[in-house]
Design a protein around this motif. Structure first.
Motif, PDB file in Angstrom:
ATOM      1  N   GLY A  61       0.822  -1.195   0.000  1.00 28.78           N
ATOM      2  CA  GLY A  61       0.000   0.000   0.000  1.00 28.78           C
ATOM      3  C   GLY A  61       0.858   1.246   0.000  1.00 28.78           C
ATOM      4  O   GLY A  61       2.063   1.198   0.254  1.00 28.78           O
ATOM      5  N   ARG A  75      -9.059  10.274   0.041  1.00 31.14           N
ATOM      6  CA  ARG A  75      -9.042  10.062  -1.409  1.00 31.14           C
ATOM      7  C   ARG A  75      -8.700  11.337  -2.190  1.00 31.14           C
ATOM      8  O   ARG A  75      -8.051  11.270  -3.228  1.00 31.14           O
ATOM      9  CB  ARG A  75     -10.423   9.570  -1.893  1.00 31.14           C
ATOM     10  N   GLU A  96      -3.925   4.933  -7.818  1.00 30.83           N
ATOM     11  CA  GLU A  96      -4.385   3.538  -7.762  1.00 30.83           C
ATOM     12  C   GLU A  96      -4.605   2.963  -9.154  1.00 30.83           C
ATOM     13  O   GLU A  96      -4.311   1.792  -9.404  1.00 30.83           O
ATOM     14  CB  GLU A  96      -5.672   3.438  -6.948  1.00 30.83           C
ATOM     15  N   ARG A 101      -2.647  -0.907  -6.557  1.00 29.21           N
ATOM     16  CA  ARG A 101      -2.539  -1.217  -5.137  1.00 29.21           C
ATOM     17  C   ARG A 101      -3.110  -0.025  -4.386  1.00 29.21           C
ATOM     18  O   ARG A 101      -3.118   1.095  -4.899  1.00 29.21           O
ATOM     19  CB  ARG A 101      -1.101  -1.522  -4.711  1.00 29.21           C
ATOM     20  N   PRO A 102      -3.626  -0.247  -3.162  1.00 33.01           N
ATOM     21  CA  PRO A 102      -4.374   0.808  -2.478  1.00 33.01           C
ATOM     22  C   PRO A 102      -3.513   2.011  -2.095  1.00 33.01           C
ATOM     23  O   PRO A 102      -2.349   1.877  -1.712  1.00 33.01           O
ATOM     24  CB  PRO A 102      -4.928   0.107  -1.237  1.00 33.01           C
ATOM     25  N   THR A 104      -3.830   5.852   0.061  1.00 31.84           N
ATOM     26  CA  THR A 104      -4.563   6.749   0.936  1.00 31.84           C
ATOM     27  C   THR A 104      -3.763   8.026   1.120  1.00 31.84           C
ATOM     28  O   THR A 104      -2.530   8.002   1.069  1.00 31.84           O
ATOM     29  CB  THR A 104      -4.837   6.079   2.304  1.00 31.84           C
ATOM     30  N   LEU A 293      -4.537   0.723   5.567  1.00 24.89           N
ATOM     31  CA  LEU A 293      -4.599  -0.215   4.456  1.00 24.89           C
ATOM     32  C   LEU A 293      -4.243  -1.649   4.811  1.00 24.89           C
ATOM     33  O   LEU A 293      -4.656  -2.575   4.116  1.00 24.89           O
ATOM     34  CB  LEU A 293      -3.665   0.262   3.327  1.00 24.89           C
TER      35      LEU A 293
END
Length: 307
Positions: A61, A75, A96, A101-102, A104, A293
């Motif tokens: 992440g 976001r 993303e 992959r995530p 934040t 995450l």
């Protein structure tokens, strides 16, 4: 052990680091921020940096510190008043889509506070105030061990509080904000010198330079006093490019706090420089990624000093 990437977006540099869950930095990279630092140009530079930093995709992440408030979901970069074109930028979605992959995001000062509490000068502290004294004056508050971000996710912008209503105009629309009296530009207006040069003169016992630092310390003390009445922090951490000159403005700062704060409001309050330097933001962004995450069972909550 999971790994994550922490990113700190600054007006002059993009700082990236790949960390494991114990806080060890496995790889790091610093890039020059493209100019003008529009959202698209910065996102493109970040994607290139991520490929260099983690070509094998070892990190699960990515956390990103942005120079302004983010939405509560982590976001959207809501606004960055010192960078062009940064308003409601869906940065996490952009990254993303390319990284798969995530991602934040959070305010960069919030990330710095998380980093200092994880591995730096804020370890073991439940209530702290961090001020970043640089191009602007950013800040973050941790209360009860958690970031204070408010109902909209944008609370705690201490640099924008009012210090002098007749002072210089601020990019926020305010006049005489703390930022306009305690940023690098403010110090240059006061002294005509960059912070490093003014510190060098002060080290040589130049009386004019010492007087400028006293003025700076008084102004900063006024701002911290107002914040302390609201927050009663146990620790105040000072970071950013000006914080290295703390020995020259600390006496005036502490004198101002003594005069302006009732004893109970400054009880046990300690002022310290940030311990992680310019790495605090990316370190805290990595911690943000771990917290948001990674499943809790996959990471360690222990804090260790960096190697």
């Amino acid at each position: 052990m999971p790994q994550v990437i922490g990113v700190d977006i600054g007006g002059t540099a993009l700082k990236l680091g790949r960390f494991d869950a114990m806080g060890h930095c496995r790889a790091q990279l610093e890039l020059t921020t493209p100019q003008p630092a529009t959202p698209g140009a910065v996102a493109t530079a970040l994607l290139e940096g991520l490929e260099h930093l983690d070509p094998q995709r070892q990190a699960s992440g990515i956390g990103v510190g942005v120079p302004g408030p983010a939405d509560p979901a982590g976001r959207v970069a809501r606004v960055a008043i010192n960078l062009p074109g940064w308003r409601d930028v869906p940065l996490a979605d952009w990254l993303e889509a390319q990284q798969e992959r995530p991602v934040t995001i959070a305010n960069d000062a919030n990330c710095a506070a998380l980093g200092e509490r994880w591995l730096g000068a804020g370890q073991g502290v439940q209530d702290l105030l961090l001020l970043s004294l640089g191009t602007g004056v950013g800040g973050a508050v941790i209360m009860g061990g958690k970031l204070l971000t408010g109902r909209l996710g944008i609370a705690t912008e201490p640099g924008l509080i009012l210090l002098d209503p007749s002072g210089p105009p601020c990019n926020s629309g305010n006049h005489g904000s703390l930022e306009q009296h305690c940023s690098i530009a403010a110090l240059k207006r006061l002294s005509g010198l960059e912070p490093a040069a003014l510190a060098e003169h002060a080290a040589q016992q130049d009386h004019t330079a010492l007087a400028h630092w006293q003025t700076y310390g008084r102004r900063l003390g006024m701002g911290i006093a107002s914040l302390a009445y609201l927050l009663t922090p146990e620790r105040v951490l000072l970071g950013g490019g000006i914080a290295g000159a703390l020995p020259y403005f600390r006496p005036a700062l502490e004198q101002e706090l003594q005069q302006r704060l009732l004893p109970m409001f400054r009880q046990d309050m300690v002022i310290l420089p940030c311990a992680l330097g310019n790495g605090a933001g990316r370190t805290g962004a990595a911690r943000l990624a771990l917290d948001r995450l990674c499943p809790s069972g996959e990471r360690s909550g222990k804090r260790h000093s960096p190697d």
